[in-house]
Design a protein around this motif. Structure first.
Motif, mmCIF file in Angstrom:
data_model
loop_
_atom_site.group_PDB
_atom_site.id
_atom_site.type_symbol
_atom_site.label_atom_id
_atom_site.label_comp_id
_atom_site.label_asym_id
_atom_site.label_seq_id
_atom_site.Cartn_x
_atom_site.Cartn_y
_atom_site.Cartn_z
ATOM 1 N N GLN A 102 4.609 3.859 2.268
ATOM 2 C CA GLN A 102 3.478 3.054 2.735
ATOM 3 C C GLN A 102 3.891 2.172 3.912
ATOM 4 O O GLN A 102 3.268 1.140 4.180
ATOM 5 N N SER A 103 4.970 2.596 4.609
ATOM 6 C CA SER A 103 5.490 1.795 5.711
ATOM 7 C C SER A 103 5.376 2.547 7.033
ATOM 8 O O SER A 103 5.483 3.772 7.080
ATOM 9 N N ASP A 104 5.201 1.794 8.111
ATOM 10 C CA ASP A 104 5.246 2.378 9.447
ATOM 11 C C ASP A 104 6.695 2.521 9.909
ATOM 12 O O ASP A 104 7.051 3.480 10.570
ATOM 13 N N TYR A 105 7.509 1.530 9.569
ATOM 14 C CA TYR A 105 8.936 1.588 9.910
ATOM 15 C C TYR A 105 9.749 1.300 8.655
ATOM 16 O O TYR A 105 9.482 0.327 7.950
ATOM 17 N N ILE A 106 10.714 2.165 8.391
ATOM 18 C CA ILE A 106 11.484 2.081 7.150
ATOM 19 C C ILE A 106 12.954 1.851 7.497
ATOM 20 O O ILE A 106 13.552 2.653 8.209
ATOM 21 N N GLN A 121 5.336 -1.888 -5.644
ATOM 22 C CA GLN A 121 4.492 -1.501 -6.774
ATOM 23 C C GLN A 121 3.027 -1.742 -6.419
ATOM 24 O O GLN A 121 2.704 -2.569 -5.572
ATOM 25 N N LEU A 122 2.196 -0.995 -7.117
ATOM 26 C CA LEU A 122 0.749 -1.023 -6.884
ATOM 27 C C LEU A 122 0.175 -2.442 -6.783
ATOM 28 O O LEU A 122 -0.575 -2.764 -5.857
ATOM 29 N N CYS A 178 -1.445 -6.326 0.380
ATOM 30 C CA CYS A 178 -1.053 -6.184 1.791
ATOM 31 C C CYS A 178 -1.429 -4.828 2.381
ATOM 32 O O CYS A 178 -1.043 -4.503 3.502
ATOM 33 N N ARG A 179 -2.189 -4.056 1.628
ATOM 34 C CA ARG A 179 -2.532 -2.689 2.018
ATOM 35 C C ARG A 179 -3.189 -2.618 3.392
ATOM 36 O O ARG A 179 -3.011 -1.652 4.130
ATOM 37 N N ASP A 180 -3.969 -3.629 3.745
ATOM 38 C CA ASP A 180 -4.745 -3.575 4.983
ATOM 39 C C ASP A 180 -4.002 -4.155 6.188
ATOM 40 O O ASP A 180 -4.598 -4.354 7.239
ATOM 41 N N SER A 181 -2.704 -4.424 6.033
ATOM 42 C CA SER A 181 -1.918 -4.914 7.169
ATOM 43 C C SER A 181 -1.919 -3.858 8.276
ATOM 44 O O SER A 181 -1.897 -2.654 7.997
ATOM 45 N N GLN A 182 -1.906 -4.318 9.535
ATOM 46 C CA GLN A 182 -1.930 -3.342 10.639
ATOM 47 C C GLN A 182 -0.636 -2.537 10.691
ATOM 48 O O GLN A 182 -0.652 -1.323 10.797
ATOM 49 N N LEU A 183 0.500 -3.244 10.642
ATOM 50 C CA LEU A 183 1.797 -2.565 10.656
ATOM 51 C C LEU A 183 2.595 -3.032 9.441
ATOM 52 O O LEU A 183 2.672 -4.230 9.175
ATOM 53 N N VAL A 184 3.203 -2.075 8.739
ATOM 54 C CA VAL A 184 4.058 -2.433 7.601
ATOM 55 C C VAL A 184 5.480 -1.969 7.908
ATOM 56 O O VAL A 184 5.705 -0.812 8.259
ATOM 57 N N VAL A 185 6.427 -2.901 7.796
ATOM 58 C CA VAL A 185 7.843 -2.579 7.959
ATOM 59 C C VAL A 185 8.524 -2.917 6.638
ATOM 60 O O VAL A 185 8.254 -3.964 6.047
#
Lengths: 258, 294
Positions: free
Chosen positions: B273-277, B246-247, B253-260
């Motif tokens: 909003q994820s790099d790996y799902i 959710q928003l 955590c929006r500015d994290s380099q990688l989001v899994v």
């Protein structure tokens, strides 16, 4: 002595929509007493009962802040009375303008020993209003406070610091911003809701308080933000061990592992 | 016109000094804290260090009026970190010079600041004709090495005393962690936390959580809560387990380099909003990942 609790009638940001031009529309978002302000009201009620003080809510906002649904919601949580500074100009007021109006309303009340605030508002979350209010009043402010007790002419608080749990004592009057640790909130009961309609509400405008103009800058541009572009790689999870191995390889390649 | 950086108890203001240098004018560090902190503040980029003297048993907040008076004598834009003491000093200054207050700035330029709105869903740029009070990420600690000499000024602190410190439980430092594993409502019971703790340990990551787990369920302490009113972090790797995204959470955590993300619902907001799902049961996937890392 009066204890003041700051509370905001705030829209749920979850229901805000952002237009392609970056404009934020809250008009369809349901409003409520901002979550953390409920903590401050309940904590204020306990302190006021123990000290034999009156508990006065002060709220600032546009036209919606003065609606009966807004004032009753706050009163039902335990306030004795509410003062609302409602003015169209305050609709999108920032921390500085909001704090100016709050401080003027608190000063007009007189005999205030303690101002309590929640940690932050749900919709803006700037966490600056209590500090600017304190500056305007010339009182100290303590934020991130987990517990608070009144003892004579002073207040004793505890808060979590990087070094441990810090105890601080301050002479009244003082402004305190509480975390949700301060008290467990409970929903108002039917009796509280019915009683709220009978409690006094005072509505003031900016002109009533005689406030001078305060510029919060001029908007020159707005834009919708997509956030950083993400790779969006879907990893097949039908075999958890294989999925985990694939992810670990990808993270290692990206230099994200220790 | 001077540009001020407020230093309250900790020297972590490198980003603020860099921003102040960009804004121009003499950069003045106003220091509330010990002599060593004042020395640390005399770093490159800082033209003057104004020190309010040894605080003794006073909390930094006791000096808010002194700091406000100092800046009001020669008003200029003021920058401070986001800690409680920093906000106290900044608020007092903003009140004294009737300056607008800006938080979550994305870009600071002379007479103009761009900031994120509603947890970073929109950007807004405003023009300012006068000084602005800015609360922002402080950055790394300063360590002296600049040319400024420390100027001590007298202070008249308020009656705000630190009366005790109980070590033991201390605030978690998620902000400086390279990796963070955060858990949300996908976790069925508090007793299952070791599943996530083991994964965090294997990743050499700090443990975080979404708001319901810290406020409401009380499964984890509040200082581990990531979101708009909690910690706002930008680690190298952010692994969200059982979090819908959710928003209010993503604002943290929006500015994290990688989001899994590991989540049962492939259509949850976190997925886009994820790099790996990884779509599936965290009770199967988290232990598998822990094992793969071991």
């Amino acid at each position: 002595m009066r204890i003041v609790v700051l509370h905001k009638w705030a829209p749920d940001p979850q229901e805000a929509t952002v237009g392609a031009d970056g404009s934020v529309d809250f008009s369809r978002a349901k409003a409520a007493v901002s979550d953390y302000d409920a903590v401050a009201i309940q904590c204020g009620r306990q302190l006021a009962d123990a000290a034999g003080a009156a508990l006065v809510g002060v709220s600032v906002g546009g036209e919606a802040a003065a609606r009966p649904v807004a004032t009753k919601s706050a009163l039902a949580r335990g306030l004795d009375e509410v003062v609302v500074v409602s003015d169209p100009e305050l609709e999108e007021a920032g921390s500085a303008r909001t704090a100016q109006a709050i401080a003027a309303a608190v000063a007009a009340l007189g005999d205030v020993g303690l101002v309590l605030a929640g940690d932050s508002s749900v919709d803006v979350g700037a966490r600056m209003v209590p500090a600017v209010v304190a500056g305007r009043l010339g009182w100290p402010v303590l934020a991130d406070v987990d517990s608070v007790a009144l003892a004579g002419g002073s207040v004793a608080v505890e808060r979590l610091a990087p070094e441990g749990v810090q105890s601080i004592s301050a002479a009244l009057p003082v402004v305190i911003a509480l975390t949700s640790e301060a008290v467990k909130t409970k929903a108002p009961g039917m009796k509280d809701v019915l009683g709220a309609g009978k409690k006094p509400v005072t509505v003031k405008s900016l002109a009533d308080l005689g406030l001078t103009a305060l510029s919060e800058g001029a908007v020159t541009s707005r834009a919708k933000l997509g956030g950083p572009a993400r790779k969006g790689v879907v990893i097949d999870t039908s075999d958890p061990a294989a999925a985990a191995a694939e992810l670990v390889d990808a993270l290692r390649a990206a230099g994200a592992l220790a | 016109m001077s540009t001020y950086v407020l230093v309250a108890g900790n020297a972590g203001v490198s980003k603020l000094v860099a921003a102040a240098v960009e804004l121009g004018g003499p950069v003045v560090a106003v220091v509330v804290g010990g002599a060593d902190l004042a020395q640390a503040a005399a770093a490159p980029g800082v033209d003057r260090v104004v020190w309010l003297g040894e605080p003794g048993g006073k909390a930094a907040e006791a000096f808010a009026a002194d700091v406000a008076k100092l800046v009001a004598a020669d008003p200029g834009t003021v920058l401070a970190g986001r800690g409680p003491a920093e906000r106290a000093l900044l608020g007092a200054v903003a009140a004294a010079i009737a300056a607008p207050v800006v938080t979550a700035p994305v870009e600071i330029a002379p007479g103009q600041v761009t900031r994120g709105l509603v947890g970073g869903l929109a950007l807004e740029t405003r023009r300012y004709d006068g000084p602005v009070a800015i609360a922002a990420d402080g950055g790394a600690p300063l360590a002296g090495g600049g040319g400024a000499t420390v100027e001590q000024v007298s202070a008249n602190p308020a009656a705000v005393e630190v009366t005790g410190l109980r070590p033991g439980r201390a605030a978690a430092d998620l902000g400086s962690a390279a990796r963070v594993v955060a858990v949300g409502r996908g976790l069925k019971a508090q007793a299952d936390l070791p599943v996530i703790e083991a994964l965090a340990a294997a990743l050499k990551a700090e443990l975080g959580c979404s708001r319901p787990l810290a406020e409401g369920l009380d499964w984890l302490p509040r200082d581990r809560y990531i979101g708009i009113s909690g910690q706002q972090i930008s680690p190298r790797l952010y692994l969200a387990v059982g979090i819908s995204g959710q928003l209010q959470h993503m604002a943290g955590c929006r500015d994290s380099q990688l989001v899994v993300s590991i989540n049962t619902d492939p259509d949850a907001p976190i997925a886009s909003q994820s790099d790996y799902i990884l779509t599936g049961d965290l009770y199967a996937l988290a232990p598998a990942l822990t094992a793969a890392l071991g």
